[in-house]
Write an enzyme that holds these catalytic residues in place. Structure first.
Site, PDB file in Angstrom:
ATOM      1  N   GLU A  37      11.755 -76.608 -64.263  1.00  0.00           N
ATOM      2  CA  GLU A  37      12.631 -75.662 -63.562  1.00  0.00           C
ATOM      3  C   GLU A  37      13.488 -74.873 -64.543  1.00  0.00           C
ATOM      4  OE1 GLU A  37      11.643 -74.677 -60.471  1.00  0.00           O
ATOM      5  OE2 GLU A  37      11.832 -76.808 -60.010  1.00  0.00           O
ATOM      6  N   HIS A  38      13.475 -73.546 -64.384  1.00  0.00           N
ATOM      7  CA  HIS A  38      14.211 -72.600 -65.226  1.00  0.00           C
ATOM      8  C   HIS A  38      13.699 -72.573 -66.665  1.00  0.00           C
ATOM      9  CE1 HIS A  38      17.534 -71.298 -62.475  1.00  0.00           C
ATOM     10  NE2 HIS A  38      17.098 -72.364 -61.828  1.00  0.00           N
ATOM     11  N   SER A  71       6.388 -56.121 -40.201  1.00  0.00           N
ATOM     12  CA  SER A  71       6.406 -57.537 -40.543  1.00  0.00           C
ATOM     13  C   SER A  71       6.583 -58.387 -39.293  1.00  0.00           C
ATOM     14  CB  SER A  71       7.546 -57.848 -41.526  1.00  0.00           C
ATOM     15  OG  SER A  71       7.685 -59.238 -41.707  1.00  0.00           O
ATOM     16  N   GLY A 126      13.765 -68.560 -48.079  1.00  0.00           N
ATOM     17  CA  GLY A 126      14.936 -69.163 -48.696  1.00  0.00           C
ATOM     18  C   GLY A 126      14.832 -70.645 -48.967  1.00  0.00           C
ATOM     19  N   ALA A 127      13.617 -71.172 -48.970  1.00  0.00           N
ATOM     20  CA  ALA A 127      13.422 -72.615 -49.129  1.00  0.00           C
ATOM     21  C   ALA A 127      13.032 -73.006 -50.545  1.00  0.00           C
ATOM     22  CB  ALA A 127      12.355 -73.110 -48.148  1.00  0.00           C
ATOM     23  N   LEU A 129      10.329 -72.003 -52.074  1.00  0.00           N
ATOM     24  CA  LEU A 129       8.878 -72.148 -52.110  1.00  0.00           C
ATOM     25  C   LEU A 129       8.178 -70.817 -52.393  1.00  0.00           C
ATOM     26  CD1 LEU A 129       8.465 -74.537 -49.037  1.00  0.00           C
ATOM     27  CD2 LEU A 129       8.669 -75.154 -51.454  1.00  0.00           C
ATOM     28  N   ASP A 176       6.271 -68.225 -60.407  1.00  0.00           N
ATOM     29  CA  ASP A 176       5.895 -68.129 -59.001  1.00  0.00           C
ATOM     30  C   ASP A 176       4.594 -67.353 -58.817  1.00  0.00           C
ATOM     31  OD1 ASP A 176       8.271 -69.434 -58.600  1.00  0.00           O
ATOM     32  OD2 ASP A 176       9.371 -67.651 -57.981  1.00  0.00           O
ATOM     33  N   TYR A 228      21.954 -67.570 -60.358  1.00  0.00           N
ATOM     34  CA  TYR A 228      20.715 -67.625 -61.123  1.00  0.00           C
ATOM     35  C   TYR A 228      20.867 -66.832 -62.420  1.00  0.00           C
ATOM     36  CZ  TYR A 228      15.620 -67.625 -61.881  1.00  0.00           C
ATOM     37  OH  TYR A 228      14.352 -67.798 -62.399  1.00  0.00           O
TER      38      TYR A 228
END
Length: 387
Positions: A37-38, A71, A126-127, A129, A176, A228
């Site tokens: 992560e990061h 959408s 916003g999860a 994922l 991602d 972030y």
């Protein structure tokens, strides 16, 4: 997994909105980052896998310069845009993700045409994922084919990242988009973010009697906000003070010296990146020798580092991790950029009901919003669905 019925439903929804059939339907998955992560924007190592939840776009080209987008997210209304006026400042809301991809393609010399686009997705928003990257990658794959751009998947990764950075305003790395575009079923993607080289690592959880349970805490956080960016700035400061191109070049043996050169907060940020890179490499090694049942301690150590050194966890994530571990999980950690989103737990498949019930009870007892809990598998990457 998307079925033929799903594809037909998406095409039918497109037809209902626009009055004719699409040219095609494309899909790109969200992802779970197993560990790392990061580390991506620090030119380090990551190990994500694509999940069996995806964004799907149905698209038809037009003869003019008009883009019309709809959408299924929250029954969004029709958005109409003149592509000749497209610029980063003109793209707002959910349309910034597909239109951002089109803007980047134009910057790279691809001649655009107007289009109609219908978006549907079951990647939770916003999860943590990568719902945004799923939209970008599905769009990039569709227009690469429709416009004859001839870009390789690794090039489309950079298209999606640039859209995220320059249009959406989120200073993310390539993790991602790489997971969404490069993954295959039953594998994680081991990615060197400096060289951009990737290797598929077997992650056959079912054969080991295991599963990964996602706990979406319902605490949302957008990467375009300040937290972030502050973490990224800390990493850049640490690299500058230590005289290296990026924190990828700092070894664990260098941390003692770094402690004397950096302020306490910056040192903790650096320590997370350095030790997280080591944990990613160790996880890849263990998966190749002992299999997924042996990686639990590495996942849990990663969460502790994110909680204490990088400080990107939150009470809901910590509760999900602690509760899963107390009820039989082999390892657990938050996943994604942090400050909310999801935790993952690696556990024996037979233990899913126990862990699920314990987490629901713990959240209720703490007065937290009820989480969304679901199992995921290592799924295939982005692809065209209607062939």
């Amino acid at each position: 997994m998307t079925t033929r019925t799903d594809v037909d439903d998406i095409a039918a929804a497109f037809t209902a909105h626009f009055g004719h059939a699409p040219d095609g339907v494309w899909s790109a998955p969200g992802r779970v980052n197993l560990i790392g992560e990061h580390t991506d924007y620090n030119e380090g190592f990551v190990l994500p896998f694509a999940i069996d939840r995806s964004a799907r776009v149905a698209v038809r080209l037009r003869a003019d310069a008009t883009a019309r987008l709809v959408s299924a997210y929250g029954n969004q209304g029709l958005v109409t845009v003149n592509l000749d006026t497209l610029s980063p400042g003109t793209m707002k809301g959910w349309t910034a993700y597909p239109l951002g991809v089109l803007w980047v393609l134009r910057q790279q010399g691809v001649a655009l045409r107007g289009f109609e686009l219908y978006l549907d997705s079951d990647v939770p928003l916003g999860a943590g994922l990568s719902s945004s990257a799923a939209i970008e990658c599905a769009t990039a794959l569709a227009f690469d084919e429709l416009l004859g751009a001839g870009l390789a998947p690794a090039d489309l990764v950079l298209v999606g990242q640039r859209a995220e950075n320059e249009v959406v305003g989120a200073p993310t790395g390539i993790l991602d988009q790489s997971a969404s575009l490069l993954a295959t079923e039953g594998h994680a993607v081991f990615l060197d973010c400096r060289s951009r080289e990737s290797t598929l690592v077997p992650l056959d959880l079912a054969a080991a009697g295991l599963l990964v349970l996602v706990v979406d805490t319902k605490v949302t956080h957008r990467h375009a906000t300040g937290d972030y960016a502050e973490r990224r700035a800390s990493c850049e400061l640490g690299a500058e003070v230590l005289g290296v191109a990026s924190l990828r070049d700092v070894d664990a043996e260098d941390l003692a010296e770094a402690a004397g050169l950096l302020d306490g907060e910056t040192y903790r940020r650096v320590r997370h990146i350095v030790t997280e890179n080591r944990r990613v490499l160790a996880t890849v090694d263990v998966l190749g020798t002992d299999g997924p049942a042996a990686i639990g301690d590495l996942l849990t150590a990663s969460h502790a580092s994110m909680r204490d050194d990088f400080e990107i966890s939150c009470p809901e994530l910590d509760l999900a991790v602690d509760t899963a571990l107390a009820n039989g999980a082999l390892g657990a950690r938050m996943t994604g950029g942090g400050f909310g989103g999801s935790a993952i737990a690696l556990l024996p498949a037979a233990g899913e009901p126990t862990v699920r019930a314990a987490v629901v009870h713990a959240f209720a007892a703490a007065g937290f919003t009820a989480p969304d809990i679901f199992a995921v598998t290592a799924a295939a990457g982005a692809r065209r669905l209607d062939r």
